[in-house]
Enzyme design. Structure first.
Site, PDB file in Angstrom:
ATOM      1  N   ILE A  68       0.827  -1.207   0.000  1.00 25.47           N
ATOM      2  CA  ILE A  68       0.000   0.000   0.000  1.00 25.47           C
ATOM      3  C   ILE A  68       0.860   1.255   0.000  1.00 25.47           C
ATOM      4  O   ILE A  68       0.634   2.184  -0.772  1.00 25.47           O
ATOM      5  CB  ILE A  68      -0.934   0.007   1.229  1.00 25.47           C
ATOM      6  CG1 ILE A  68      -1.887  -1.185   1.165  1.00 25.47           C
ATOM      7  CG2 ILE A  68      -1.718   1.304   1.304  1.00 25.47           C
ATOM      8  CD1 ILE A  68      -2.749  -1.325   2.409  1.00 25.47           C
ATOM      9  N   ALA A  69       1.858   1.273   0.881  1.00 30.54           N
ATOM     10  CA  ALA A  69       2.672   2.486   1.015  1.00 30.54           C
ATOM     11  C   ALA A  69       3.987   2.133   1.683  1.00 30.54           C
ATOM     12  O   ALA A  69       4.116   1.117   2.373  1.00 30.54           O
ATOM     13  CB  ALA A  69       1.933   3.542   1.828  1.00 30.54           C
TER      14      ALA A  69
ATOM     15  N   GLY B 139       6.992   4.191   4.039  1.00 30.28           N
ATOM     16  CA  GLY B 139       7.370   5.412   4.728  1.00 30.28           C
ATOM     17  C   GLY B 139       8.784   5.330   5.255  1.00 30.28           C
ATOM     18  O   GLY B 139       9.545   4.415   4.938  1.00 30.28           O
TER      19      GLY B 139
ATOM     20  N   MET C 251       9.778   4.702   8.261  1.00 31.31           N
ATOM     21  CA  MET C 251      10.023   3.717   9.305  1.00 31.31           C
ATOM     22  C   MET C 251       9.441   2.350   9.005  1.00 31.31           C
ATOM     23  O   MET C 251       9.842   1.369   9.623  1.00 31.31           O
ATOM     24  CB  MET C 251       9.447   4.231  10.632  1.00 31.31           C
ATOM     25  CG  MET C 251      10.172   5.443  11.178  1.00 31.31           C
ATOM     26  SD  MET C 251       9.414   6.074  12.681  1.00 31.31           S
ATOM     27  CE  MET C 251       7.886   6.743  12.061  1.00 31.31           C
ATOM     28  N   ALA C 252       8.478   2.271   8.076  1.00 31.97           N
ATOM     29  CA  ALA C 252       7.808   0.996   7.844  1.00 31.97           C
ATOM     30  C   ALA C 252       7.191   0.972   6.458  1.00 31.97           C
ATOM     31  O   ALA C 252       7.038   2.004   5.796  1.00 31.97           O
ATOM     32  CB  ALA C 252       6.727   0.765   8.900  1.00 31.97           C
ATOM     33  N   THR C 253       6.847  -0.235   6.032  1.00 30.69           N
ATOM     34  CA  THR C 253       6.100  -0.445   4.798  1.00 30.69           C
ATOM     35  C   THR C 253       4.775  -1.091   5.167  1.00 30.69           C
ATOM     36  O   THR C 253       4.722  -1.988   6.014  1.00 30.69           O
ATOM     37  CB  THR C 253       6.862  -1.360   3.830  1.00 30.69           C
ATOM     38  OG1 THR C 253       8.136  -0.771   3.548  1.00 30.69           O
ATOM     39  CG2 THR C 253       6.097  -1.532   2.534  1.00 30.69           C
ATOM     40  N   VAL C 254       3.679  -0.621   4.551  1.00 30.51           N
ATOM     41  CA  VAL C 254       2.348  -1.115   4.859  1.00 30.51           C
ATOM     42  C   VAL C 254       1.845  -1.959   3.686  1.00 30.51           C
ATOM     43  O   VAL C 254       1.935  -1.543   2.528  1.00 30.51           O
ATOM     44  CB  VAL C 254       1.373   0.045   5.147  1.00 30.51           C
ATOM     45  CG1 VAL C 254       0.005  -0.487   5.540  1.00 30.51           C
ATOM     46  CG2 VAL C 254       1.918   0.930   6.243  1.00 30.51           C
TER      47      VAL C 254
ATOM     48  N   ASP D 119       2.900  12.183  17.956  1.00 35.52           N
ATOM     49  CA  ASP D 119       3.090  12.558  16.547  1.00 35.52           C
ATOM     50  C   ASP D 119       1.723  12.821  15.903  1.00 35.52           C
ATOM     51  O   ASP D 119       1.374  12.228  14.889  1.00 35.52           O
ATOM     52  CB  ASP D 119       3.840  11.444  15.802  1.00 35.52           C
ATOM     53  CG  ASP D 119       4.460  11.950  14.494  1.00 35.52           C
ATOM     54  OD1 ASP D 119       4.521  13.186  14.295  1.00 35.52           O
ATOM     55  OD2 ASP D 119       4.878  11.115  13.673  1.00 35.52           O
TER      56      ASP D 119
END
Length: 661
Positions: free
Chosen positions: A24-25, A27, A29-32, A141
């Site tokens: 999906i995306a 970033g 810090m992480a991948t979704v 955040d």
């Protein structure tokens, strides 16, 4: 090239449970990923942390702890965390999948929102943050990228605790900022500390952006923006766009006060103010949608937002202030970088040549006016005396004796000055005034106290909200079984309802656990049957051969103190009622050894019948008859509902008698 096709996780079965369908995306810090939970056959969003973080043991430990905390946070406006785990080098979260868009997408498409619509977005966001704050969690955040707007209209907040988990990594150290500069509170910038009021500050910045279309501070670098958060006061939204209602100015000002002590104590307190503002706003107080500061914006089309996906803005301002980053704080107290556009020097003044005649005339006039004023002021002026701390009646008499006209002002609360004593005067002490001038004495009304509101019968959430409305907070919540108060309702507060307490006092709540199964083990069958039926339960009996007293309960289901519903069936296992081989112990051998080696018969006593008597009185009566007493809780109504051995039985003195209430 489609990056999804080259992602090694797409098409794999993660941890033997999650079949990764697509990415999906991605970033910082992480991948979704969009995935299918093959065990429960449901679609989920799986957030896989980047390897650089997953290889840090400190991060993994903190990440797991934060995941457990977030998973326990059940709120309709929080993206639910279902599962957490590791698969080889992959550390992941399994979360609720939310089809829709981020709030950043909506801002990019529409520019800014009408005042009422902005509050309708902020209210569920504040509700989610408030639930987290009351559970002891801080988001750290808060920003539009972490707010998801589902296709069905729901508003969800994501990424609770992730910034806190990042703080545990070896990549961070003292003097490092973690968060999003554009929304970071002054205390996060200067010291790295964060509490519920830091989230309130970020929420205030987000509300400013929703109604104006812009963040309050812009700069060429993130550090210049951070400097302004520390040293500047957030401007009123209406100073940029006059059509913004003053109520929004007040909300933003309260939430973004530089001093944390001046902000609402948590998101629940700000939520109360936001709901009241929304109720008060006229329905037609909205700017034209789709414009930001007068500039039309174009649509971007629909986007799919999944939990944990941060959609980057189309044109990030201030060197990426919308992104979560790890950034050295720098020396924020020495001021921003030098102005690249210095002001031109002021032109030199032309020489001045005084007219000495006019100067001399002015000096003579000043002296004449001064002498005249001195002559007229003799015995016509008085000095305001020090009256603070004195009883207002005594102060009033002293002031009148000196020639003042005295007026008593409105009493003011004060934690230090005793009620009825003067807090301050107007004019202040030491001021020289004319005789017969007015002086106002402001008496103390004592420390400010608020009344504990009546929250009896409310749910815990409703009680928290009502207490927050009067600046009180919940400290501890205890549950207690109750046969009369429905489960989940407040039964009592400490301090009690109606008491006057200081602002900010912590209140304990006693909440009903509802009906619980009584403890029936060892109770005679007929008494257990009567007790259950009298309480509205349905008893079921199963006989079983056992060495216990005949017709006595030896087991039960549900277990004692388990939460049950009214009218529930309680299954009881009882010993056989026709067991001729069982005898009371004293019936077998009613004697004790004597001094001469022979047996001496034990003295017998009759067990008093204490059924339906007050427990305390029953215990005293049994003890007076020479019995030992054990008290067990049945329905907990304070009166004896069962006893064993029964009243009227002859037993040796000192026999153990059990009573249930």
């Amino acid at each position: 090239m489609d990056t999804t096709l080259t992602d090694p996780l797409v098409g794999k079965l993660l941890d033997g449970r999650y079949r990764v369908e697509s990415r999906i995306a991605r970033g910082g810090m992480a991948t979704v990923y969009l995935a299918l939970d093959v065990r429960l056959d449901r679609t989920v969003a799986v957030k896989v942390m980047h390897r650089t973080l997953a290889e840090d043991p400190a991060f993994v430990r903190r990440f797991i702890g934060e995941a457990k905390s977030v998973a326990s946070l059940s709120h309709p406006n929080v993206v639910h965390v279902f599962d957490q785990g590791t698969d080889g080098g992959n550390v992941y979260l399994s979360m609720e999948y939310v089809p829709g868009r981020t709030l950043r997408d909506v801002l990019r498409e529409r520019g800014r929102l009408p005042a009422r619509e902005a509050l309708e977005v902020m209210i569920p966001v504040l509700a989610a943050l408030g639930a987290a704050h009351q559970a002891g969690m801080i988001h750290r955040d808060v920003k539009p990228e972490n707010v998801l707007l589902a296709d069905d209209g729901r508003v969800k907040v994501v990424d609770f605790g992730l910034a806190r988990a990042i703080e545990a990594t070896n990549q961070t150290r003292t003097g490092v900022m973690i968060g999003t500069i554009g929304y970071m509170s002054p205390e996060q910038v200067t010291s790295g500390s964060a509490d519920a009021r830091s989230d309130v500050y970020s929420a205030g910045i987000m509300l400013f952006e929703l109604v104006t279309g812009h963040q309050p501070y812009e700069g060429e670098t993130p550090m210049s923006v951070a400097y302004r958060h520390v040293h500047d006061t957030v401007p009123a939204p209406s100073s940029l766009l006059p059509d913004i209602p003053p109520l929004l100015d007040t909300l933003v000002a309260q939430a973004t006060a530089r001093d944390p002590a001046l902000r609402p104590v948590d998101a629940t307190a700000l939520l109360v103010a936001a709901v009241e503002a929304h109720r008060t706003l006229p329905r037609d107080s909205a700017p034209v949608a789709g414009q930001a500061g007068g500039q039309p914006t174009g649509p971007t089309g629909g986007h799919t937002a999944a939990a944990g996906f941060r959609q980057p803005p189309a044109a990030p301002a201030a060197g990426g202030v919308n992104h979560t980053l790890i950034q050295p704080r720098g020396d924020l107290l020495t001021g921003p970088a030098a102005d690249p556009h210095p002001r031109p020097p002021a032109p030199a003044r032309r020489g001045f040549r005084p007219n000495w005649y006019l100067v001399a005339l002015a000096v003579v006039m000043v002296i004449a006016v001064g002498v005249t004023g001195w002559l007229f002021s003799q015995n016509t002026t008085i000095v305001v005396p020090v009256l603070t701390g004195k009883n207002v009646n005594v102060a009033q008499s002293e002031a009148r004796a000196l020639g003042f006209l005295v007026e008593i002002g409105k009493p003011e609360n004060d934690e230090k000055v005793q009620k009825g004593n003067v807090i301050r005067t107007d004019p202040i002490a030491g001021t020289t005034v004319d005789k017969q001038s007015k002086i106002v004495l402001f008496p103390s009304d004592g420390p400010k106290r608020v009344v504990v509101p009546n929250v009896i019968g409310m749910t815990e959430a409703q009680a928290r909200s009502d207490l927050a409305r009067v600046t009180l907070t919940v400290d501890d919540v205890k549950k207690q079984p109750s046969n009369t108060v429905p489960r989940g309702q407040v039964m009592r507060t400490v301090p009690a309802v109606g008491n006057r307490v200081k602002e900010g006092t912590k209140i304990d709540l006693l909440v009903s656990a509802g009906l619980v199964a009584p403890d029936l083990k060892g109770m005679p069958r007929d008494q257990a049957d009567a007790l259950l039926r009298g309480a509205g339960f349905v008893p079921e009996f199963v006989e079983q051969t056992d060495a216990a007293q005949p017709c006595t309960v030896i087991a039960q289901d549900p277990q004692p103190n388990a939460e049950i519903d009214a009218g529930a069936t309680i299954r009881l296992t009882v010993s056989l009622c026709n067991n001729p081989q069982w005898h009371w112990p004293w019936e077998i051998n009613n004697s004790v050894p004597g001094d001469d080696g022979g047996d001496v018969a034990q003295p017998l006593a009759v067990v008093p019948n204490v059924m339906f008597k007050d427990v305390k009185a029953a215990r005293e009566e049994l003890r007076a008859a020479g019995m030992k007493v054990t008290v067990r809780k049945g329905l907990g109504r304070g009166r004896v509902l069962a006893q064993r051995p029964p009243g009227g039985q002859q037993v040796p003195s000192g026999t153990q008698v059990t009573i249930w209430h």
